[in-house]
Enzyme design. Sequence first.
Site, PDB file in Angstrom:
ATOM      1  N   ASP A  22       0.912  -1.030  -0.021  1.00  0.00           N
ATOM      2  CA  ASP A  22      -0.126  -0.029   0.075  1.00  0.00           C
ATOM      3  C   ASP A  22       0.935   1.286   0.012  1.00  0.00           C
ATOM      4  O   ASP A  22       2.054   1.231   0.539  1.00  0.00           O
ATOM      5  CB  ASP A  22      -1.033   0.152   1.278  1.00  0.00           C
ATOM      6  CG  ASP A  22      -2.016   0.878   1.066  1.00  0.00           C
ATOM      7  OD1 ASP A  22      -2.325   1.513   0.066  1.00  0.00           O
ATOM      8  OD2 ASP A  22      -2.714   1.196   2.000  1.00  0.00           O
ATOM      9  N   HIS A  39       2.920   3.723  -8.675  1.00  0.00           N
ATOM     10  CA  HIS A  39       2.596   2.329  -9.209  1.00  0.00           C
ATOM     11  C   HIS A  39       3.793   1.728 -10.072  1.00  0.00           C
ATOM     12  O   HIS A  39       4.036   0.544  -9.618  1.00  0.00           O
ATOM     13  CB  HIS A  39       1.428   1.955  -9.933  1.00  0.00           C
ATOM     14  CG  HIS A  39       0.166   2.269  -9.377  1.00  0.00           C
ATOM     15  ND1 HIS A  39       0.061   2.194  -8.138  1.00  0.00           N
ATOM     16  CD2 HIS A  39      -0.835   2.991  -9.714  1.00  0.00           C
ATOM     17  CE1 HIS A  39      -1.453   2.351  -7.739  1.00  0.00           C
ATOM     18  NE2 HIS A  39      -1.853   3.210  -8.422  1.00  0.00           N
ATOM     19  N   LEU A 133      10.966 -20.610  -4.570  1.00  0.00           N
ATOM     20  CA  LEU A 133       9.695 -19.629  -4.133  1.00  0.00           C
ATOM     21  C   LEU A 133       8.780 -19.538  -4.934  1.00  0.00           C
ATOM     22  O   LEU A 133       8.796 -19.862  -6.178  1.00  0.00           O
ATOM     23  CB  LEU A 133      10.526 -18.210  -4.014  1.00  0.00           C
ATOM     24  CG  LEU A 133       9.547 -17.141  -3.545  1.00  0.00           C
ATOM     25  CD1 LEU A 133       9.145 -17.157  -2.299  1.00  0.00           C
ATOM     26  CD2 LEU A 133      10.023 -15.731  -3.958  1.00  0.00           C
TER      27      LEU A 133
HETATM   28  C1  IPE Z   1      -5.500  -2.701  -0.518  1.00  0.00           C
HETATM   29  O1  IPE Z   1      -5.056  -1.447  -0.532  1.00  0.00           O
HETATM   30  C2  IPE Z   1      -5.488  -3.431  -1.905  1.00  0.00           C
HETATM   31  C3  IPE Z   1      -4.220  -3.529  -2.351  1.00  0.00           C
HETATM   32  C4  IPE Z   1      -3.071  -3.413  -1.708  1.00  0.00           C
HETATM   33  C5  IPE Z   1      -4.144  -4.177  -3.823  1.00  0.00           C
HETATM   34  P1  IPE Z   1      -6.352  -0.125  -0.983  1.00  0.00           P
HETATM   35  O2  IPE Z   1      -5.513   0.988  -0.805  1.00  0.00           O
HETATM   36  O3  IPE Z   1      -7.062  -0.740  -1.862  1.00  0.00           O
HETATM   37  O4  IPE Z   1      -7.138  -0.306   0.438  1.00  0.00           O
HETATM   38  P2  IPE Z   1      -7.939   0.757   1.365  1.00  0.00           P
HETATM   39  O5  IPE Z   1      -8.846   1.192   0.337  1.00  0.00           O
HETATM   40  O6  IPE Z   1      -6.883   1.729   1.844  1.00  0.00           O
HETATM   41  O7  IPE Z   1      -8.689  -0.096   2.441  1.00  0.00           O
HETATM   42  C1  IPE Z   2      -1.366   0.558  -3.465  1.00  0.00           C
HETATM   43  O1  IPE Z   2      -0.977   1.570  -3.431  1.00  0.00           O
HETATM   44  C2  IPE Z   2      -1.459  -0.166  -4.783  1.00  0.00           C
HETATM   45  C3  IPE Z   2      -2.884  -0.454  -5.147  1.00  0.00           C
HETATM   46  C4  IPE Z   2      -3.935  -0.729  -4.229  1.00  0.00           C
HETATM   47  C5  IPE Z   2      -2.981  -1.231  -6.661  1.00  0.00           C
HETATM   48  P1  IPE Z   2      -2.271   2.673  -3.592  1.00  0.00           P
HETATM   49  O2  IPE Z   2      -2.761   2.855  -4.985  1.00  0.00           O
HETATM   50  O3  IPE Z   2      -3.505   2.236  -2.666  1.00  0.00           O
HETATM   51  O4  IPE Z   2      -1.853   3.937  -2.877  1.00  0.00           O
HETATM   52  P2  IPE Z   2      -2.357   5.055  -1.771  1.00  0.00           P
HETATM   53  O5  IPE Z   2      -2.677   3.933  -0.656  1.00  0.00           O
HETATM   54  O6  IPE Z   2      -3.505   5.658  -2.398  1.00  0.00           O
HETATM   55  O7  IPE Z   2      -1.270   6.005  -1.388  1.00  0.00           O
HETATM   56 MG    MG Z   3      -4.052   2.295  -0.660  1.00  0.00          MG
END
Ligand code: IPE
Ligand code: IPE
Ligand code: MG
Length: 241
Positions: A22, A39, A133
């Site tokens: 995240d 990303h 792995l």
């Molecule tokens: C969880 O992160 C999903 C992934 C890491 C793929 P999100 O950013 O989507 O989750 P929330 O919205 O903070 O709960």
């Molecule tokens: C995690 O980073 C990647 C995915 C959920 C695909 P986010 O896109 O959720 O980034 P934040 O949490 O908004 O910073």
């Molecule tokens: Mg996120």
Amino acid sequence: MSTFKDKIDISRLPKHIAIIMDGNGRWAKERGYDRIYGHQNGVISVREVTEAAAEIGIEYLTLYAFSTENWGRPQHEVDALMELLIDTIEKETPTLNKNNISLMAIGDLSRLPLEAGKKLKKCIDQTAQNTGLKLVLALSYSSRWEITNAILNITTDIGLGKLTQSQINDELISSYLTTRSIPDPDLLIRTSGELRISNFLLWQIAYSELYFTNTHWPDFRKESLYEAICDFQNRERRFGK
Ligand code: IPE
Ligand code: IPE
Ligand code: MG
């Protein structure tokens, strides 16, 4: 300089590490860039962490790459994530083979764009014989989707006479999940400071050790993983006993 890697007791490694990757968006925003740039940089962390896990002999690494709920993000972000996914899988297949890593995927893969689904399957097939792995990508995954699906399949099999109600137990339910061939995670990591699970492996993490770090995913490196493993090795797991 002693590192976290040096402190790891190789005889007590977590067999399965799962990571909620995240913070890509916030990482990019803090630098004045578009979320997509976050990303793209997140992919570098995926590569580093996969290599780090393989290097010390972790058996399973599950990465939460895209949730069922993530389909609700703006279309251009979904498209960019899918493109990044296809690109990365295609480019990394030789490296996976070189490092004896096999790729697996869990989630509602039927929702992936056709091209992404095909390339994913190709990489899975081309790395299937590797014995090191196991890298598990959670794609279009959510735990509630998975559990709902399992209940549907269990009731269908009861209807077909393949199963009786009295056979339903913990083990049987596990065998109807997409993680059926994968042991439960010993360690679950979430980056970027959020203290929640966001619909990830709810059934499987019943006794996992949870590790949260404020580090955004694009800043998570090999030593970050080793630090989490050291923290895990300082815990006492009791499993209710
Ligand atoms: C969880 O992160 C999903 C992934 C890491 C793929 P999100 O950013 O989507 O989750 P929330 O919205 O903070 O709960
Ligand atoms: C995690 O980073 C990647 C995915 C959920 C695909 P986010 O896109 O959720 O980034 P934040 O949490 O908004 O910073
Ligand atoms: Mg996120």
